[in-house]
Design an enzyme around this catalytic site. Structure first.
Site, PDB file in Angstrom:
ATOM      1  N   ARG A  31      42.616  43.249  31.280  1.00  0.00           N
ATOM      2  CA  ARG A  31      41.871  42.437  32.259  1.00  0.00           C
ATOM      3  C   ARG A  31      41.445  43.309  33.454  1.00  0.00           C
ATOM      4  O   ARG A  31      42.221  44.070  34.001  1.00  0.00           O
ATOM      5  CB  ARG A  31      42.742  41.282  32.739  1.00  0.00           C
ATOM      6  CG  ARG A  31      42.108  40.413  33.816  1.00  0.00           C
ATOM      7  CD  ARG A  31      42.484  40.888  35.219  1.00  0.00           C
ATOM      8  NE  ARG A  31      41.943  40.013  36.257  1.00  0.00           N
ATOM      9  CZ  ARG A  31      42.035  40.289  37.546  1.00  0.00           C
ATOM     10  NH1 ARG A  31      42.619  41.380  37.969  1.00  0.00           N
ATOM     11  NH2 ARG A  31      41.527  39.455  38.432  1.00  0.00           N
ATOM     12  N   VAL A  32      40.185  43.178  33.837  1.00  0.00           N
ATOM     13  CA  VAL A  32      39.664  43.912  34.989  1.00  0.00           C
ATOM     14  C   VAL A  32      39.072  42.916  35.970  1.00  0.00           C
ATOM     15  O   VAL A  32      38.320  42.029  35.570  1.00  0.00           O
ATOM     16  CB  VAL A  32      38.580  44.926  34.539  1.00  0.00           C
ATOM     17  CG1 VAL A  32      37.923  45.586  35.740  1.00  0.00           C
ATOM     18  CG2 VAL A  32      39.193  45.988  33.625  1.00  0.00           C
ATOM     19  N   GLY A  33      39.430  43.042  37.231  1.00  0.00           N
ATOM     20  CA  GLY A  33      38.925  42.109  38.248  1.00  0.00           C
ATOM     21  C   GLY A  33      37.737  42.684  38.999  1.00  0.00           C
ATOM     22  O   GLY A  33      36.938  43.452  38.452  1.00  0.00           O
ATOM     23  N   ASP A  34      37.636  42.312  40.251  1.00  0.00           N
ATOM     24  CA  ASP A  34      36.493  42.727  41.076  1.00  0.00           C
ATOM     25  C   ASP A  34      36.646  44.126  41.662  1.00  0.00           C
ATOM     26  O   ASP A  34      35.676  44.795  41.995  1.00  0.00           O
ATOM     27  CB  ASP A  34      36.320  41.743  42.238  1.00  0.00           C
ATOM     28  CG  ASP A  34      37.579  41.649  43.109  1.00  0.00           C
ATOM     29  OD1 ASP A  34      38.701  41.753  42.573  1.00  0.00           O
ATOM     30  OD2 ASP A  34      37.442  41.467  44.339  1.00  0.00           O
ATOM     31  N   GLY A  39      39.765  37.995  41.703  1.00  0.00           N
ATOM     32  CA  GLY A  39      38.654  38.884  41.394  1.00  0.00           C
ATOM     33  C   GLY A  39      37.575  38.275  40.523  1.00  0.00           C
ATOM     34  O   GLY A  39      36.395  38.595  40.665  1.00  0.00           O
ATOM     35  N   THR A  44      45.401  43.571  46.835  1.00  0.00           N
ATOM     36  CA  THR A  44      44.533  44.735  46.673  1.00  0.00           C
ATOM     37  C   THR A  44      44.527  45.428  48.013  1.00  0.00           C
ATOM     38  O   THR A  44      44.665  44.757  49.036  1.00  0.00           O
ATOM     39  CB  THR A  44      43.082  44.274  46.377  1.00  0.00           C
ATOM     40  OG1 THR A  44      43.089  43.450  45.226  1.00  0.00           O
ATOM     41  CG2 THR A  44      42.138  45.429  46.161  1.00  0.00           C
ATOM     42  N   THR A  62      39.410  40.749  48.588  1.00  0.00           N
ATOM     43  CA  THR A  62      40.697  40.611  47.925  1.00  0.00           C
ATOM     44  C   THR A  62      40.794  39.170  47.427  1.00  0.00           C
ATOM     45  O   THR A  62      40.040  38.301  47.875  1.00  0.00           O
ATOM     46  CB  THR A  62      41.875  40.884  48.882  1.00  0.00           C
ATOM     47  OG1 THR A  62      41.819  39.958  49.967  1.00  0.00           O
ATOM     48  CG2 THR A  62      41.834  42.295  49.434  1.00  0.00           C
ATOM     49  N   GLY A  63      41.744  38.944  46.533  1.00  0.00           N
ATOM     50  CA  GLY A  63      41.927  37.588  46.034  1.00  0.00           C
ATOM     51  C   GLY A  63      41.564  37.490  44.569  1.00  0.00           C
ATOM     52  O   GLY A  63      41.689  38.472  43.830  1.00  0.00           O
TER      53      GLY A  63
HETATM   54  N1  ASP Z   1      41.218  41.139  43.614  1.00  0.00           N
HETATM   55  C1  ASP Z   1      42.323  41.601  42.806  1.00  0.00           C
HETATM   56  C2  ASP Z   1      42.007  41.344  41.371  1.00  0.00           C
HETATM   57  O1  ASP Z   1      41.452  40.310  41.062  1.00  0.00           O
HETATM   58  C3  ASP Z   1      43.647  40.998  43.132  1.00  0.00           C
HETATM   59  C4  ASP Z   1      43.957  40.539  44.528  1.00  0.00           C
HETATM   60  O2  ASP Z   1      43.339  40.988  45.476  1.00  0.00           O
HETATM   61  O3  ASP Z   1      44.846  39.685  44.700  1.00  0.00           O
HETATM   62  O4  ASP Z   1      42.381  42.142  40.546  1.00  0.00           O
END
Ligand code: ASP
Length: 331
Positions: free
Chosen positions: A211-214, A237, A183, A234-235
């Site tokens: 799918r929706v993350g953070d 979500g 991200t 990031t990471g």
């Molecule tokens: N945070 C992002 C998500 O979950 C992906 C990422 O940062 O790796 O969509």
């Protein structure tokens, strides 16, 4: 607004934001708002076809469609705008800003977000580049028989993928020739001490459609409040959504914790989540005085920052917080 003494313009971001730092810093030096600066930086990352985790050239979902999420939040007004699962527009950050500025809503998703983008005059285009399509396809072929139809199969498959990533992200990146999750997050503070945050992602590659993350969720993937500070993640979500990580950092500061302790506390909250996907979250945070940190529940993470006196961004190690709360500074 009166300039706060001791506050200088500042950019803090995930490493992939470096392509936009020159423009962001130019704006901040010229007296632009933190909001303008974060949007300008993120826009450049979205336009970068080499970044397969954001915008144009992003890796697609399971069906081969690029679905984008983005958010902007203004720490001066606490207003936020976001889009999620948006297809066909390369700069979701600009559309997120329009949501914030022209609609009585915070978040638009899917076809409604695309309709709004069209009505606002944004150009529609195919975002899947040949390079991204080849990466997507290679894995589908390699894993034939493992992918859906079949939700249970999809779940098992993603669990294995996430564990491989968590164990050795470099090996995974090498296998696919690129980072397959990621991200861009950017926090800015301007000459008046105002804070803003912007985030943008194509999410997890091969994600379940919809799918929706953070990233587009204010409070989870990003949060900014001039009075206390700003944070972004990031990471994985799903974890930042469940722990409301970005808002937590800011809230811990509001409740009196210094920046470092607030960030550590938010990482500890992540350890409380049961999560068999075993993957990491990194958070980036700035307090109202312009102090900044990166914190992670994974070792070896870094972030970048720049002030007007610096010719280019500097990379700093994130503080690693272990499950028992111990801190580790630097590599
Ligand atoms: N945070 C992002 C998500 O979950 C992906 C990422 O940062 O790796 O969509």
């Amino acid at each position: 607004m009166r300039a706060r003494s001791g506050v200088h313009p500042l950019l803090v971001a995930s490493k992939n934001a470096d392509v936009g730092f020159e423009e962001g810093m130019r704006l901040l030096r010229a007296g632009a708002s933190a909001l303008d600066a974060v949007v300008a930086v993120v826009r450049q990352v979205e336009d970068n076809p080499k970044d397969h985790t954001v915008g144009y050239g992003g890796l697609p979902n399971l069906r081969g469609e690029v679905e984008l999420d983005a958010m902007v939040m203004d720490g001066a007004t606490l207003k936020a705008g976001a889009v999620a699962a948006l297809k066909g527009f390369r700069n979701p950050i600009l559309i997120a800003r329009q949501v914030m500025e022209t609609l009585p809503h915070v978040l638009l998703a899917g076809e409604g977000a695309a309709q709004f983008a069209r009505e606002m005059g944004f150009e529609e285009e195919e975002l899947l580049t040949e390079e991204a399509r080849a990466i997507w396809k290679r894995r589908l072929e390699a894993d034939a028989g493992e992918l859906p139809p079949g939700v249970a199969r999809y779940y098992r498959h993603m669990a294995r993928f996430a564990r491989a990533l968590a164990k050795d992200p470099e090996a995974a990146a090498e296998e696919y020739g690129t980072d397959v999750t990621g991200t861009v997050v950017v926090i800015a503070q301007d000459q008046q001490g105002r804070l803003a945050v912007a985030t943008s992602t194509s999410g997890w590659a091969w994600k379940y459609p919809g799918r929706v993350g953070d990233t587009p969720i204010p409070g989870a993937g990003g949060y900014a409040d001039n009075r206390y500070g700003a944070a972004a993640c990031t990471g994985r979500g799903e974890m930042a959504v469940r722990a409301v990580t970005a808002r937590s950092v800011v809230l811990y500061m509001k409740m009196g914790l210094p920046l470092w302790n607030a960030a550590r506390e938010a990482v500890l909250d992540l350890y409380a989540l049961e999560d068999e996907f075993a993957s990491g979250v990194t958070l980036y945070a700035v307090d109202a005085h312009g102090n900044h940190v990166g914190f992670s529940n994974r070792e070896g993470r870094t972030y970048i920052f720049q002030t007007p006196h610096m010719a280019s961004p500097e990379e700093r190690p994130c503080v690693f917080v272990g499950p028992d709360g111990q801190w580790q500074f630097g590599p």
